[in-house]
Design a protein around this motif. Sequence first.
Motif, PDB file in Angstrom:
ATOM      1  N   PRO A  11      -9.714  -4.155  10.677  1.00 49.28           N
ATOM      2  CA  PRO A  11     -10.208  -2.939  10.008  1.00 49.28           C
ATOM      3  C   PRO A  11     -10.122  -1.729  10.940  1.00 49.28           C
ATOM      4  CG  PRO A  11     -12.062  -4.247  10.756  1.00 49.28           C
ATOM      5  CD  PRO A  11     -10.826  -5.040  11.086  1.00 49.28           C
ATOM      6  N   VAL A  12      -8.901  -1.295  11.208  1.00 50.98           N
ATOM      7  CA  VAL A  12      -8.675  -0.317  12.274  1.00 50.98           C
ATOM      8  C   VAL A  12      -9.275   1.055  11.963  1.00 50.98           C
ATOM      9  CG1 VAL A  12      -6.646  -1.477  13.192  1.00 50.98           C
ATOM     10  CG2 VAL A  12      -6.366   0.188  11.338  1.00 50.98           C
ATOM     11  N   ILE A  13      -9.244   1.468  10.711  1.00 51.34           N
ATOM     12  CA  ILE A  13      -9.775   2.798  10.382  1.00 51.34           C
ATOM     13  C   ILE A  13     -11.292   2.832  10.529  1.00 51.34           C
ATOM     14  CG2 ILE A  13      -9.972   4.584   8.615  1.00 51.34           C
ATOM     15  CD1 ILE A  13      -7.186   4.315   9.876  1.00 51.34           C
ATOM     16  N   LEU A  70      -9.309  -4.303   2.673  1.00 51.68           N
ATOM     17  CA  LEU A  70      -8.956  -2.979   3.156  1.00 51.68           C
ATOM     18  C   LEU A  70      -7.438  -2.884   3.285  1.00 51.68           C
ATOM     19  CD1 LEU A  70     -11.578  -2.540   6.042  1.00 51.68           C
ATOM     20  CD2 LEU A  70     -11.849  -2.098   3.587  1.00 51.68           C
ATOM     21  N   PRO A  71      -6.884  -1.681   3.179  1.00 52.07           N
ATOM     22  CA  PRO A  71      -5.434  -1.533   3.351  1.00 52.07           C
ATOM     23  C   PRO A  71      -4.974  -2.077   4.708  1.00 52.07           C
ATOM     24  CG  PRO A  71      -6.381   0.483   2.479  1.00 52.07           C
ATOM     25  CD  PRO A  71      -7.532  -0.393   2.853  1.00 52.07           C
ATOM     26  N   ALA A  72      -3.899  -2.848   4.693  1.00 57.74           N
ATOM     27  CA  ALA A  72      -3.323  -3.382   5.932  1.00 57.74           C
ATOM     28  C   ALA A  72      -2.372  -2.340   6.504  1.00 57.74           C
ATOM     29  CB  ALA A  72      -2.596  -4.689   5.657  1.00 57.74           C
ATOM     30  N   LEU A  73      -2.740  -1.737   7.620  1.00 55.17           N
ATOM     31  CA  LEU A  73      -1.982  -0.608   8.158  1.00 55.17           C
ATOM     32  C   LEU A  73      -1.098  -0.973   9.336  1.00 55.17           C
ATOM     33  CD1 LEU A  73      -4.766   2.137   8.077  1.00 55.17           C
ATOM     34  CD2 LEU A  73      -3.007   1.679   6.366  1.00 55.17           C
ATOM     35  N   GLN A  74      -1.486  -1.977  10.106  1.00 56.13           N
ATOM     36  CA  GLN A  74      -0.716  -2.301  11.302  1.00 56.13           C
ATOM     37  C   GLN A  74      -1.093  -3.697  11.781  1.00 56.13           C
ATOM     38  OE1 GLN A  74      -2.652   1.021  13.527  1.00 56.13           O
ATOM     39  NE2 GLN A  74      -3.099  -0.521  15.086  1.00 56.13           N
ATOM     40  N   LYS A  75      -0.295  -4.212  12.714  1.00 52.92           N
ATOM     41  CA  LYS A  75      -0.609  -5.511  13.298  1.00 52.92           C
ATOM     42  C   LYS A  75      -1.957  -5.429  14.005  1.00 52.92           C
ATOM     43  CE  LYS A  75       4.182  -6.963  14.062  1.00 52.92           C
ATOM     44  NZ  LYS A  75       5.208  -7.334  15.084  1.00 52.92           N
ATOM     45  N   GLY A  76      -2.728  -6.509  13.851  1.00 51.31           N
ATOM     46  CA  GLY A  76      -4.057  -6.508  14.444  1.00 51.31           C
ATOM     47  C   GLY A  76      -4.137  -7.168  15.795  1.00 51.31           C
ATOM     48  N   SER A  77      -3.100  -7.856  16.178  1.00 50.29           N
ATOM     49  CA  SER A  77      -3.163  -8.575  17.445  1.00 50.29           C
ATOM     50  C   SER A  77      -1.785  -8.654  18.077  1.00 50.29           C
ATOM     51  CB  SER A  77      -3.708  -9.986  17.223  1.00 50.29           C
ATOM     52  OG  SER A  77      -3.632 -10.765  18.400  1.00 50.29           O
TER      53      SER A  77
END
Length: 454
Positions: A319-321, A303-310
């Motif tokens: 998978p924020v979206i 999936l597209p990497a959109l932002q820091k996850g942690s």
Amino acid sequence: MAPGEHRSDEQHRDEHTADRLWGTETQRAIENFPISGRPMPVSVVRWLAIIKREAARVNVELGLLDDGLAGDIVAAADAIANGEHDDQFPIDVYQTGSGTSTNMNVNEVIATLTGGVAHPNDHVNLGQSSNDTVPTAAQLAALELIEQRFVPTIGGLIDELRARAADFDDVVKPGRTHLMDAVPVVLGHEFGAYAAQLEECLERVVTAQPALGRVPLGGTAVGNGIGSHREFGDLVLRRVSDAGLLVTPLATPGDRIARQGSHDAMVAMSGALEVTAVALTKICNDLRWMASGPDTGLAEIRLPALQKGSSIMPGKVNPVIPEAVLQVAARVVGNHATMTVAGMSGTLELNVMIPVMAASLLESIELLSNGMGVLTDKCVAGIEADRDRCRALAERSLAIATALNADLGYERVEQIVKEADRTDRPVREVAREHGVEEFVLDRALDLDRIARGG
């Protein structure tokens, strides 16, 4: 002030500041319902203004209202419909169950905008009741949002899923049932299935639209039309239709009493939206599973990497979206529970939960439209497949032995699978040792053929 004593209208007016256009009834409602801080959706207010604008014109045609006075009402209602006075409608959505407070809010603001020439009840509300105008405005607001936002947005998501289905039509990967390995499938077929699922959701929503276009305007207090000219409702709806704001045909229902005592059309539309939420939950969970990892999960897609996850684990991407859309879906399911209970709350000639039904239905449409738009643009459009990993996982799956059933029988294949699992060897190697000829293995264990159903 002594218990049971009420402030006079003059006292209420004195408390108004110069920029407030509402009157006494609105002010009382503001004071009576300090509950959520959420006003009635502004789209309902604007549609009430449109209804009152066209009602003024119709009342002139019927000889019930002076032409000049009607012109003032039309101009004031137009300004509200165009969003020029949105801040003048602050009454909490949790108010009287008919929405009378908001209806009077609109009546009073229009009357003020006419310079006080028009009376809020005698002129602005002529031929109307909160019991027919508020549900009518709620249904029209929902239709507008469905037509302008939901339908195009779900269509865009379907198109993007179809595009990914075409991109991934050559990608073979393991199928899974019960979260356990199953026979191989084509990744593109999975995305095609998501598109098909949403196409059915769209069909359900479109099917629910005509009933939402049958509104109780003209029913007034109890549905029998008392206080309104018998042609009033049809004439107003004809004018609203001619304004071209909606595609869905508008009409009065066969029985207005039924439509004011119950609001099944709104419940039905909410149900169709809930099914959409259910479908999106399935799709988003699948995307999360297939993208899980990247090192210890399935990692079949990226999936597209959109932002820091942690905030503590460097380099982690989540998978924020899909997670955001899952929360949208949860809210929509909750809204439908509210709609169901509210729909059950019609008593005799009136349902007394119209405001919360309007707010819940409109929120569901808005959330789904926004959520699907984000899912399309920020997730599905950028999904990539790890073709090599998908193929490698499919080749390692013991479930491919299912294709040998026709040649060897279930029990013999089961023996091969158990031995392959115990010895951690490929199915092909163990089957060869069990005397299965190479041409049978080549034909039966062709992953592309298996993934496409034979």
